[in-house]
Scaffold this motif. Structure first.
Motif, short mmCIF file in Angstrom:
data_model
loop_
_atom_site.label_atom_id
_atom_site.label_comp_id
_atom_site.label_asym_id
_atom_site.label_seq_id
_atom_site.Cartn_x
_atom_site.Cartn_y
_atom_site.Cartn_z
N GLU A 132 -40.88 10.46 13.08
CA GLU A 132 -41.41 9.10 12.83
C GLU A 132 -42.87 9.03 12.19
OE1 GLU A 132 -41.22 7.56 16.81
OE2 GLU A 132 -39.15 7.90 17.15
N THR A 133 -43.60 9.72 12.88
CA THR A 133 -45.08 9.67 12.19
C THR A 133 -45.07 10.01 10.66
OG1 THR A 133 -45.89 10.15 14.40
CG2 THR A 133 -47.56 10.29 12.64
N ALA A 134 -44.31 11.00 10.40
CA ALA A 134 -44.15 11.40 8.93
C ALA A 134 -43.57 10.61 7.96
CB ALA A 134 -43.64 12.63 8.82
N ASP A 135 -42.69 9.70 8.52
CA ASP A 135 -41.91 8.64 7.93
C ASP A 135 -42.73 7.40 7.53
OD1 ASP A 135 -39.43 9.99 7.53
OD2 ASP A 135 -38.71 9.37 9.50
N ARG A 136 -43.60 7.17 8.89
CA ARG A 136 -44.60 6.14 8.66
C ARG A 136 -45.54 6.34 7.70
NH1 ARG A 136 -45.24 5.90 13.97
NH2 ARG A 136 -47.24 6.81 14.09
N CYS A 137 -46.16 7.28 7.42
CA CYS A 137 -47.03 7.52 6.51
C CYS A 137 -46.84 8.21 5.40
CB CYS A 137 -48.30 8.29 7.27
SG CYS A 137 -48.01 9.93 7.78
N GLY A 138 -45.51 8.55 5.12
CA GLY A 138 -45.07 9.14 3.98
C GLY A 138 -45.60 10.57 3.69
N ALA A 139 -45.79 11.38 4.68
CA ALA A 139 -46.32 12.69 4.55
C ALA A 139 -44.89 13.62 4.37
CB ALA A 139 -46.84 13.06 5.93
N GLU A 140 -44.61 13.95 3.30
CA GLU A 140 -43.63 14.37 3.09
C GLU A 140 -43.29 15.87 3.36
OE1 GLU A 140 -40.75 13.29 1.62
OE2 GLU A 140 -41.74 11.14 1.26
N GLU A 141 -44.48 16.58 3.32
CA GLU A 141 -44.62 18.23 3.46
C GLU A 141 -44.52 18.06 5.02
OE1 GLU A 141 -47.33 21.28 1.86
OE2 GLU A 141 -48.29 20.46 3.24
N ALA A 142 -45.14 17.34 5.71
CA ALA A 142 -45.34 17.36 7.17
C ALA A 142 -43.65 16.94 7.91
CB ALA A 142 -46.26 16.53 7.78
N ARG A 143 -42.99 16.00 6.99
CA ARG A 143 -41.84 15.73 7.68
C ARG A 143 -40.98 16.78 7.61
NH1 ARG A 143 -37.00 13.31 5.34
NH2 ARG A 143 -36.30 11.76 6.86
N CYS A 144 -40.73 17.83 6.42
CA CYS A 144 -39.96 18.70 6.36
C CYS A 144 -40.22 19.62 7.53
CB CYS A 144 -40.33 19.34 4.87
SG CYS A 144 -39.31 20.84 4.75
N GLY A 145 -41.53 20.12 7.61
CA GLY A 145 -41.49 20.71 8.95
C GLY A 145 -41.07 20.23 10.29
N ALA A 146 -41.36 18.89 10.57
CA ALA A 146 -40.75 18.27 11.51
C ALA A 146 -39.15 18.42 11.61
CB ALA A 146 -41.51 16.68 11.56
N LEU A 147 -38.74 17.95 10.53
CA LEU A 147 -37.22 18.04 10.58
C LEU A 147 -36.72 19.49 10.90
CD1 LEU A 147 -36.37 15.78 7.54
CD2 LEU A 147 -35.72 15.51 9.81
N ALA A 148 -37.17 20.41 10.33
CA ALA A 148 -36.91 21.74 10.69
C ALA A 148 -36.98 22.17 12.11
CB ALA A 148 -37.61 22.76 9.81
N MET A 149 -38.25 21.81 12.80
CA MET A 149 -38.36 21.79 14.27
C MET A 149 -37.37 21.12 14.97
SD MET A 149 -40.04 23.90 16.33
CE MET A 149 -40.98 24.65 14.92
N ALA A 150 -37.19 19.85 14.51
CA ALA A 150 -36.04 18.94 15.42
C ALA A 150 -34.77 19.88 15.13
CB ALA A 150 -36.00 17.76 14.64
N CYS A 151 -34.62 20.53 14.17
CA CYS A 151 -33.10 21.00 14.12
C CYS A 151 -33.13 22.08 14.91
CB CYS A 151 -32.86 21.64 12.59
SG CYS A 151 -31.34 22.61 12.45
N ARG A 152 -34.13 22.99 15.15
CA ARG A 152 -34.14 24.12 15.94
C ARG A 152 -34.01 23.71 17.58
NH1 ARG A 152 -37.72 29.40 14.57
NH2 ARG A 152 -36.42 29.95 16.34
N ILE A 153 -34.78 22.80 18.01
CA ILE A 153 -34.53 22.42 19.38
C ILE A 153 -33.45 21.79 19.62
CG2 ILE A 153 -35.83 20.84 20.69
CD1 ILE A 153 -38.46 21.00 19.03
N ALA A 154 -32.61 20.95 18.59
CA ALA A 154 -31.27 20.28 18.88
C ALA A 154 -30.34 21.41 19.22
CB ALA A 154 -30.99 19.46 17.69
N VAL A 155 -30.20 22.53 18.45
CA VAL A 155 -29.56 23.63 18.46
C VAL A 155 -29.57 24.01 20.02
CG1 VAL A 155 -29.10 26.05 18.05
CG2 VAL A 155 -29.46 24.50 16.30
N ALA A 156 -31.09 24.17 20.42
CA ALA A 156 -31.05 24.80 22.03
C ALA A 156 -30.76 23.94 22.83
CB ALA A 156 -32.72 25.12 22.03
#
Length: 874
Positions: free
Chosen positions: A579-603
């Motif tokens: 959400e924070t990355a989307d809000r400020c347009g931080a594309e690089e950080a958003r990629c890392g956040a999505l990857a982490m969200a993916c791993r946690i959702a698998v778990a």
């Protein structure tokens, strides 16, 4: 029923609920409210049609109707005549059953009202008192629909007052909690405050508006000057405002404050614009004369200054620097005002101010505005002093990289290093250190380490502790990635020592140090230490509005909590990071956040969410290669494996490094090889799984980290368990020890699960079941639902096995369809391929497989395939 409380605590709402309950019980209900403002109280006892009602007659008439409920609101504004009527009813209550619901604000209650209620309790009336206070934190979270994002700040600013909480939430996020309903609440609040203001004298209203110009808290001297009054009349007016509870005394001498900042905002807007400018000018002049703090002067100077006023520019710039952490939005506004005040010919000064504003805009997450301003400033910014110019280039490069423009970021830095700026050692160091971050993002850990070493040397030479902490943290991280673990531990300890000794203001300036330190500590097997540092940094980032740093800190926290088995916290951190990355347009950080969200959702078992997040991360433009690309690919591969699509899992991993895995760093290879081991086991390729497990062990060996060694042993234990080897349990137990020591709770219990299955296969059933039960309890506590189900399934399977020594069921015990599925598994087909071959669903295939496992007493696809092959050869 006496209902009291501060404005906004829900007195009117409670009366409404009381009325609904009464109507539901077929009672007669009469409503009334005293209104603020001259003559407003005359409508206190009115019926729904607006006509006047004799309350004594209404009460007597209700006797035959079975009871009456009288609900009277805002009694603090009732006049003496109305209170006399109410007093008479309470002293001489009728024989009919009557419930009076009386609501008022205790601070504004008149002596007559207080006396009336005191005498009622001493008389024949039964009194129930309800004092409404602020909401508890959990209640406030329920009101707003959650406690994420800005909730802590909203709760603190509102003081738990439900009205203020809703108004503040609406102001922060339009269309958020309450939506259009909250806009109606805001309009009603403004009308009520305006009515309250109308109750006081014209002089008191003028003083209230002057006080609103001065600020949330104010002194009588400043207010008198702003209102154009002498101090004694101003003090008298303040007394009047205190009596109406519009303002209250505060601890500081001769100082007062509005009941709440939201009240002050309404009063401020009620003043005419021209009058406000004059009041701000008077306050600014008085504060400047007394050499007040620049931040106190700035909010008045920005309204009062004229173009070309260099003194005003100085005050605004100095105030912005002082308040950049505590009030970043104000600091941005003041710098913008300073730029507008500068004369057109002050180009060099304008460029420097543009850089400072752009730097602050980038920090608070307004990245696109920052980039535009930086490009404008760099065109005219003087090359001397070289250090200042280099800092501007480095800031611009960081903003470009945050926006996902990795190539542009590198070119900016490389070009600057090839120009005359690079001849200055300090300027060169700034540019080199900025390139170190780019190297890390692109997977060039060795290059990053070399540049970070030079940055550390420069920071130590000048005695600059915050940059030294950042350099140590970066070197700790690159040390882990390049298998220089002893060096990594030393740099990690140095970084921790430095940041622990920094003041909050110093650390807020260097939040990157906490990002690198948090990752390093987690990867070195100390997630609890990482969380201590990350949690401190998160508070500072939120308080100072550092949005981009906040995103990176949240991703690091998501990883640390995921590793340590706190999946609920990990999910929340990853979600907030996206959400924070989307809000400020931080594309690089958003990629890392999505990857982490993916791993946690698998778990947690949210496979649909995992696949969506993983695909979004993989397709993200910031994932074009390097560290972010590898992280996104690994996350998506695991999600596809969890969904039963082994071929898709292997295809994703093939895209980033191929079979030889040339891309990943030493630390990540162990993780990747363990995933490949699981994938090969899932497709029944036992030999391939064994090869990847051995490679995991080899990759972990030079690192010497218990967590990495444990993960590699887990890969090997899974293979040995599939082979029914006697060594499976011993290897799994060693894996558990290493993973537990590194704080990897879920992985440690995966090893426990594997070891338990191996024990049961060796005939040690009771102990195996006990181990499975312990693993299952841990998975449930962590929120790892798929693994908890696996442990439960294994317990049932083992319990269904015949006693040791009894004849094991032959393949003939399988149904025709179970036998077909088992044969196709032995041929290496995945569930999806089997489903397509047999024209059934994957869920049906899984059901037949589970039945076959139970009947044959085998723990995995590989073991089932071996049983089929042995039966064919027999």
């Amino acid at each position: 029923m006496e209902i009291t409380g501060e404005p906004g605590t829900g007195k009117t709402r409670l009366l409404d609920e009381l009325g609904h309950m009464a109507v539901a019980r077929r009672r007669v209900v009469k409503r009334g409210t005293a209104l603020a403002g001259p003559g407003g109280a005359c409508g206190l006892f009115t019926d729904a049609g607006g006509g006047s009602v004799d309350l004594r007659e209404a009460v007597e008439a209700a006797a035959s109707a079975g009871g009456l409920v009288v609900l009277l609101d805002n009694l603090q504004w009732a006049d003496d005549q109305q209170l006399a009527v109410l007093d008479d009813l309470l002293r001489r209550p009728p024989k009919a059953p009557v419930l009076f619901g009386l609501a008022y604000r205790p601070r504004q209650a008149s002596p007559r009202l207080r006396a009336l209620l005191a005498s009622a309790e001493a008389g024949p009336v039964h009194v129930t008192r309800i004092a409404l206070g602020p909401l508890a934190r959990s209640e406030a979270a329920t009101l707003l629909g959650g406690d994420g994002g800005d909730f802590p700040a909203l709760f603190r600013e509102s003081g738990g007052n439900p009205l203020y909480l809703r108004l503040l939430a609406s102001a922060r996020t339009r269309g958020g909690p309450g939506g259009a309903g909250t806009d109606a609440v805001a309009a009603r609040f403004e009308a009520e405050v305006t009515a309250e203001l109308a109750r006081v004298s014209a002089t008191a209203r003028q003083v209230a508006r002057a006080a609103a110009v001065v600020g949330e808290s104010f002194t009588s001297e400043l207010v008198a000057g702003a209102a154009g009054l002498c101090e004694l009349p101003a003090l008298a007016a303040i007394d009047e405002l205190v009596g109406e509870d519009l303002v209250r005394p505060v601890a500081a001498p001769r100082s007062f404050a509005f009941r709440h900042p939201l009240l002050r905002d309404v009063v401020y807007r009620s003043a005419l614009p021209g009058w406000r400018v004059a009041a701000h000018t008077a306050v600014a002049s008085a504060l400047t004369h007394h050499q007040a703090d620049p931040a106190a002067c700035a909010r008045h100077v920005e309204h009062a200054a004229r173009p070309g006023d260099h003194e005003a520019v100085r005050i605004l710039v100095e105030a912005a620097h002082l308040m950049r952490f505590r009030q970043p939005d104000s600091a941005v506004r003041w710098l913008g005002t300073a730029l507008r005040l500068l004369p057109a010919d002050a180009q060099a000064q304008r460029a420097r101010l543009q850089f400072r504003l752009a730097q602050l805009l980038g920090a608070v997450g307004r990245l696109r505005e920052s980039r535009e301003l930086l490009h404008t400033a760099l065109e005219v910014l003087p090359r001397e002093p070289a250090g200042a110019y280099a800092e501007a280039v480095a800031t611009c490069a960081l903003v470009e990289r945050s926006l996902g423009r990795r190539a542009e970021s590198r070119c900016l830095l490389v070009n600057a290093l090839q120009g005359p700026t690079a001849r200055d050692a300090g300027a060169s160091g700034v540019l080199e250190f900025a390139l170190a971050g780019a190297d890390l993002a692109e997977g060039r850990a060795e290059d990053c380490a070399a540049r970070a070493e030079r940055g550390l040397t420069e920071a130590l030479r000048h005695g600059r502790r915050p940059p030294a902490a950042t350099a140590h943290g970066l070197l700790a991280l690159t040390g882990v990635l390049t298998a220089k673990v002893a060096s990594a531990r030393a740099h990690c300890a140095s970084a921790a020592g430095l940041v622990d000794g920094l003041l909050d203001g110093q650390l807020t300036e260097e939040l990157d140090a906490m990002v690198w330190l948090g990752w390093s500590e987690t990867m070195l097997g100390r997630p609890w230490a990482a969380l201590r540092h990350l949690d401190r940094a998160l508070v500072l980032a939120r308080d100072s509005g550092r949005e981009v740093a906040l995103t990176h800190l949240l991703v690091a926290r998501a990883y640390a909590t995921h590793m340590s088995g706190r999946l609920g916290e990990a999910t929340a951190a990853a979600g907030e990071a996206v959400e924070t990355a989307d809000r400020c347009g931080a594309e690089e950080a958003r990629c890392g956040a999505l990857a982490m969200a993916c791993r946690i959702a698998v778990a947690t078992g949210d496979l649909d969410g995992a696949l969506r997040a993983g695909a979004a991360a993989r397709e993200h433009r910031a994932a074009g290669g390097g560290w972010f690309g590898a992280t996104a690919a690994r996350a998506l591969a695991e999600a596809r494996l969890a969904a039963g699509d082994t071929a898709a899992c292997l295809a994703v991993l093939e895209e980033v490094g191929g079979q030889e895995m040339s891309g990943p760093d030493a630390w990540s290879k162990v993780d990747r090889f363990e995933l490949l081991t699981r994938a090969r086991l899932a497709e029944g390729s036992l030999d391939e799984a064994a090869r990847w497990a051995e490679r995991a062990v080899a990759a972990a060996r030079p690192l010497g980290l218990p967590g990495r060694t444990g993960l590699a042993r887990l890969a090997l234990a899974q293979v040995r368990a599939a082979e029914r080897s006697d060594s499976a349990y011993t290897i799994a137990a060693a894996a558990y020890d290493g993973l537990a020591a590194a704080g990897q709770v879920i992985d440690a219990n995966r090893a426990r699960l594997t070891g338990a299955i191996a024990l049961a296969a060796r005939g040690v059933v009771r102990r195996g079941v006990a181990e499975l039960a312990a693993a299952q309890r841990t998975f449930v506590t962590c929120g790892a639902r798929p693994l908890a189900r696996s442990a439960s399934t294994e317990r049932r399977r083992i319990a269904a096995q015949p006693p040791q020594g009894a004849a094991k069921p032959a393949l003939s015990q399988l149904t025709r369809r179970e036998s077909e599925v088992a044969t196709l598994v032995s041929e290496g087909l995945t569930n999806r391929q089997i489903a397509q071959r047999l024209q059934v669903t994957e869920k049906t295939v899984q059901m037949h497989l589970s039945n076959a496992f139970t009947k044959l007493g085998v723990p995995s696809r590989a073991a089932l395939a071996s049983a089929v092959v042995r039966a064919a050869l027999a």
